[in-house]
Design a protein around this motif. Structure first.
Motif, short mmCIF file in Angstrom:
data_model
loop_
_atom_site.label_atom_id
_atom_site.label_comp_id
_atom_site.label_asym_id
_atom_site.label_seq_id
_atom_site.Cartn_x
_atom_site.Cartn_y
_atom_site.Cartn_z
N MET A 1 -5.00 10.24 47.19
CA MET A 1 -3.75 10.66 47.93
C MET A 1 -4.11 12.24 48.33
SD MET A 1 -0.25 12.24 46.11
CE MET A 1 -0.95 13.41 45.39
N SER A 2 -3.61 12.35 49.79
CA SER A 2 -3.75 13.43 50.45
C SER A 2 -2.72 14.68 49.86
CB SER A 2 -3.72 13.41 51.72
OG SER A 2 -3.78 14.71 52.47
N SER A 3 -3.17 15.72 49.81
CA SER A 3 -2.42 16.97 49.31
C SER A 3 -1.80 17.66 50.22
CB SER A 3 -2.97 17.81 47.96
OG SER A 3 -4.13 18.51 48.83
N LYS A 4 -2.09 17.30 51.52
CA LYS A 4 -1.67 17.90 52.74
C LYS A 4 -0.34 17.12 53.29
CE LYS A 4 -2.81 19.23 57.54
NZ LYS A 4 -3.83 19.08 58.43
N THR A 5 0.52 18.16 53.62
CA THR A 5 1.82 17.80 53.94
C THR A 5 1.74 17.30 55.53
OG1 THR A 5 2.76 19.17 52.45
CG2 THR A 5 4.34 18.02 54.28
N THR A 6 2.36 16.16 55.89
CA THR A 6 2.19 15.74 57.16
C THR A 6 3.37 15.98 57.90
OG1 THR A 6 3.16 13.53 56.83
CG2 THR A 6 0.64 14.07 56.79
N VAL A 7 3.45 16.01 59.39
CA VAL A 7 4.57 16.17 59.99
C VAL A 7 5.92 15.44 59.37
CG1 VAL A 7 5.59 16.13 62.41
CG2 VAL A 7 3.36 17.00 62.21
N LYS A 8 5.45 13.97 59.39
CA LYS A 8 6.72 12.99 58.85
C LYS A 8 6.99 13.63 57.72
CE LYS A 8 6.76 8.83 60.28
NZ LYS A 8 6.47 7.27 60.68
N VAL A 9 6.15 13.84 56.68
CA VAL A 9 6.94 14.29 55.39
C VAL A 9 7.55 15.58 55.47
CG1 VAL A 9 5.99 15.29 52.94
CG2 VAL A 9 4.99 13.16 54.22
N ALA A 10 7.24 16.49 56.47
CA ALA A 10 7.88 17.79 56.27
C ALA A 10 9.27 17.45 56.87
CB ALA A 10 7.13 19.01 57.12
N GLN A 11 9.23 16.96 58.07
CA GLN A 11 10.56 16.57 58.72
C GLN A 11 11.38 15.65 58.16
OE1 GLN A 11 9.05 14.67 62.19
NE2 GLN A 11 9.78 12.63 61.81
N GLU A 12 10.97 15.03 57.11
CA GLU A 12 11.82 14.05 56.38
C GLU A 12 12.73 15.14 55.28
OE1 GLU A 12 13.44 10.47 54.75
OE2 GLU A 12 12.55 10.85 56.45
N ILE A 13 11.75 15.97 54.49
CA ILE A 13 12.44 16.72 53.77
C ILE A 13 13.52 17.83 54.36
CG2 ILE A 13 11.93 18.79 52.03
CD1 ILE A 13 9.04 17.43 51.61
N VAL A 14 13.21 18.36 55.53
CA VAL A 14 14.09 19.41 55.99
C VAL A 14 15.20 18.47 56.61
CG1 VAL A 14 14.09 20.87 58.28
CG2 VAL A 14 12.06 20.75 57.08
N SER A 15 15.15 17.30 57.07
CA SER A 15 16.34 16.40 57.45
C SER A 15 17.40 16.34 56.32
CB SER A 15 16.09 15.06 57.95
OG SER A 15 15.64 14.28 56.95
N HIS A 16 16.89 16.40 55.06
CA HIS A 16 17.59 16.45 53.93
C HIS A 16 18.16 17.60 53.43
CE1 HIS A 16 16.60 12.27 52.99
NE2 HIS A 16 15.61 12.49 52.64
N GLU A 17 17.59 18.86 53.83
CA GLU A 17 17.91 20.28 53.45
C GLU A 17 18.67 20.90 54.57
OE1 GLU A 17 17.26 22.03 50.36
OE2 GLU A 17 16.29 20.09 49.59
N ALA A 18 18.38 20.98 55.65
CA ALA A 18 18.86 21.63 56.72
C ALA A 18 18.22 23.23 56.93
CB ALA A 18 20.44 22.05 56.60
N ILE A 19 18.38 23.99 57.73
CA ILE A 19 17.50 25.14 58.02
C ILE A 19 18.96 26.26 58.12
CG2 ILE A 19 16.25 26.65 59.35
CD1 ILE A 19 14.63 24.29 60.38
N VAL A 20 18.69 27.41 57.66
CA VAL A 20 19.56 28.56 57.74
C VAL A 20 18.80 29.71 57.96
CG1 VAL A 20 21.53 29.89 56.79
CG2 VAL A 20 21.14 27.54 56.27
N ARG A 21 18.78 30.34 59.33
CA ARG A 21 17.85 31.15 59.57
C ARG A 21 17.98 32.51 59.07
NH1 ARG A 21 19.09 31.67 65.22
NH2 ARG A 21 17.14 33.12 65.34
N GLU A 22 19.01 32.99 58.25
CA GLU A 22 19.02 34.17 57.73
C GLU A 22 19.79 34.24 56.37
OE1 GLU A 22 22.35 36.78 59.16
OE2 GLU A 22 22.69 35.36 60.57
N ALA A 23 19.34 35.17 55.57
CA ALA A 23 19.94 34.93 54.25
C ALA A 23 21.28 34.54 53.83
CB ALA A 23 19.49 35.87 53.22
N TYR A 24 21.81 33.57 52.97
CA TYR A 24 23.08 33.14 52.67
C TYR A 24 23.03 33.00 51.21
CZ TYR A 24 21.38 28.57 52.15
OH TYR A 24 20.66 27.32 51.75
N LEU A 25 24.34 32.95 50.78
CA LEU A 25 24.82 32.71 49.28
C LEU A 25 24.74 31.15 49.19
CD1 LEU A 25 26.75 35.80 48.45
CD2 LEU A 25 24.65 35.50 47.52
#
Length: 195
Positions: A1-25
């Motif tokens: 198993m590679s321990s390197k995160t691929t583009v597909k793996v990263a985009q999958e996680i981000v799609s579940h989480e979302a992005i907020v560009r500044e600190a929030y509660l």
């Protein structure tokens, strides 16, 4: 198993989480930023990003660092000696990023013991709060069936003030694949803990 995160793996996680560009509660009052990152990650979020929005690139750069330094090693350790596909690694990493529970997960233990049916069934035991059930099912389907759910976009939310809560009604979809390809294709990424 590679321990390197691929583009597909990263985009999958981000799609579940979302992005907020500044600190929030977050929902329990913890200062959070980017892709669900808090001070406990080893990267200072508050007060650094309060009223200080960052680029999508910076958000994903720190997200990648947090994955590499905290989450990927735990997943690699749990599945040491087992060959995981990219899909299986992505599902396990997404699960761990969300729960922090890969070392306690019955599904992982059962899968490693060869009981695939029981592993599939117990994957969705981690379903609190109920709003997390669709994510858990997608992770399960990725691990056992190789079905990716991300389309390469991320949902980006602004912060509403003075409450410092994400403004759920003003979401934007952003294509993150070019940024991830640039970031994850580089081998010279240095730690960003206090950069």
């Amino acid at each position: 198993m590679s321990s390197k995160t691929t583009v597909k793996v990263a985009q999958e996680i981000v799609s579940h989480e979302a992005i907020v560009r500044e600190a929030y509660l977050d929902s329990v009052g913890v200062w959070t930023w980017s892709v669900g990152i808090t001070n406990s990650s080893g990267h200072t979020v508050f007060p650094r990003y309060k009223d200080n929005p960052q680029t999508i690139r910076r958000c994903l750069e720190v997200f990648d660092w947090v994955l590499r330094t905290t989450y990927v090693p735990a997943v690699a350790d749990v599945f040491d000696g087992f060959a995981l596909t990219e899909e299986q690694f992505g599902a396990a990493l997404s699960f761990h990023y969300n729960t922090g529970g890969i070392r306690r997960a019955t599904w992982a233990k059962r899968w490693k013991a060869g009981d695939v049916a029981a592993a599939r069934t117990t994957f969705t035991n981690w379903s609190r709060p109920p709003a997390i059930i669709p994510r858990r099912r997608k992770e399960r389907d990725l691990f056992f069936d190789g079905v990716w759910s991300s389309d390469g976009t991320a949902t980006v939310f602004p912060v509403r003030k003075p409450s410092y809560q994400p403004d759920w009604g003003r979401a934007q979809k952003v294509d993150i694949v070019p940024v991830l390809e640039d970031l994850l294709g580089r081998s010279d990424l240095s730690p960003v803990a206090e950069v």
